[in-house]
Design an enzyme around this catalytic site. Structure first.
Site, PDB file in Angstrom:
ATOM      1  N   HIS A   1      16.832   2.892 -24.959  1.00  0.00           N
ATOM      2  CA  HIS A   1      16.785   0.770 -24.123  1.00  0.00           C
ATOM      3  C   HIS A   1      15.607   0.263 -24.047  1.00  0.00           C
ATOM      4  CE1 HIS A   1      19.765  -1.481 -21.139  1.00  0.00           C
ATOM      5  NE2 HIS A   1      18.062  -1.703 -21.699  1.00  0.00           N
ATOM      6  N   CYS A   2      16.028  -0.472 -24.858  1.00  0.00           N
ATOM      7  CA  CYS A   2      14.821  -1.246 -25.513  1.00  0.00           C
ATOM      8  C   CYS A   2      14.357  -2.538 -24.215  1.00  0.00           C
ATOM      9  CB  CYS A   2      14.452  -2.003 -26.071  1.00  0.00           C
ATOM     10  SG  CYS A   2      12.889  -2.808 -27.373  1.00  0.00           S
ATOM     11  N   VAL A   3      13.828  -2.811 -23.444  1.00  0.00           N
ATOM     12  CA  VAL A   3      13.412  -3.565 -22.516  1.00  0.00           C
ATOM     13  C   VAL A   3      12.880  -4.944 -23.380  1.00  0.00           C
ATOM     14  CG1 VAL A   3      13.362  -2.410 -20.573  1.00  0.00           C
ATOM     15  CG2 VAL A   3      10.767  -3.831 -22.257  1.00  0.00           C
TER      16      VAL A   3
END
EC number: 2.3.1.225
Length: 275
Positions: free
Chosen positions: A124-126
């Site tokens: 999950h990429c911020v």
């Protein structure tokens, strides 16, 4: 985070185009030619960067279809050393998500941030405010690639202006434009170095046909059923049509003949179970 990315792009655009190389177009001679070349390359890479970035942001990474069930030969528990605690008690060959209360396709993982199972989840990429999975992993890689090229270009073209700050020469420009140039150089240098590390890591992952999660989980196992060789491994991410390798998209033909691009099934080594 999206606004932060656009803010960095805005500062960079102001420093490169409006402050330093845009005005040089009117000087004539070799300086104008150099400025034009830099600006054309800068705008091309910026367009590809933004295209790839928003493709990652707005593309669903892939979720488990309603009422999905594995086919006959999928998800053999004895063949997959990963996630050994995720199998359904009633059917030990089928991985099961107890949070979503549904079967899990091959290479699917549950994202605690999104609250759902994501097909071939990498992380999950911020920075993109989204999961990176089967359907947008190629776009994420292209985003890293064009970001590295763009930030490297900006670092190189602004370096003479940055060095000038530490010389005794008088530097033209207002305090605001000088500060923007200084800030743009530092930001792009930092991003170029950090993105280079991520890009090298993900290229090595693609070469072995693994995700970030899988690379961490399979440390205890030397065998990997999905490693089909570098050429086929890269095709499973970028497609078989070479014209689309550096474009955030796929041809209809690749989507039709490569089911792995849909994220629900993946070919494995034919002799894996006999090893």
């Amino acid at each position: 985070m999206i606004l932060l990315v656009l803010g960095v792009v805005g500062v960079t655009y102001y420093a490169v185009v409006l402050t330093n190389y845009g005005p040089a177009l009117s000087q004539g001679g070799f300086d104008s030619f150099t400025a034009l070349t830099i600006l054309l390359l800068f705008h091309f890479l910026l367009a590809m960067l933004l295209w790839s970035y928003f493709s990652v942001v707005f593309t669903d990474p892939g979720s488990v279809p309603p009422n999905w069930r594995p086919s006959t030969d999928e998800e053999r528990g004895e063949s997959d050393p990963l996630n050994s605690l995720e199998f359904d008690n009633s059917n030990p060959r089928v991985r099961f998500c107890r949070k979503c209360n549904q079967p899990k396709p091959p290479r699917c993982h549950h994202c605690s941030v999104c609250g759902r199972c994501v097909l071939k989840m990498d992380h999950h990429c911020v920075w993109v405010v989204n999961c990176v999975g089967a359907l947008n992993y190629k776009y994420f890689l292209l985003f890293l690639f064009y970001t590295f090229l763009e930030t490297t270009l900006v670092t190189l073209v602004l370096m003479p202006h940055f060095i000038a700050f530490f010389s005794d020469e008088e530097i033209p420009g207002t305090p605001g434009t000088l500060a923007t140039t200084f800030l743009a150089f530092v930001l792009n240098l930092a991003f170029a170095l950090s993105v280079m590390g991520f890009l090298i890591m993900h290229i090595s992952l693609v070469a072995g046909n693994t995700t970030t999660i899988e690379a961490y989980e399979k440390k205890t196992s030397g065998k990997w059923r999905y490693d089909l060789g570098r050429k086929k491994n890269f095709e499973q991410v970028f497609g078989m049509d070479k014209r689309y390798c550096f474009i955030p998209g796929y041809t209809e033909e690749d989507l039709r003949r490569m089911p792995e691009l849909q994220g629900l099934e993946y070919p494995s080594k034919p002799d894996f179970d006999s090893q």
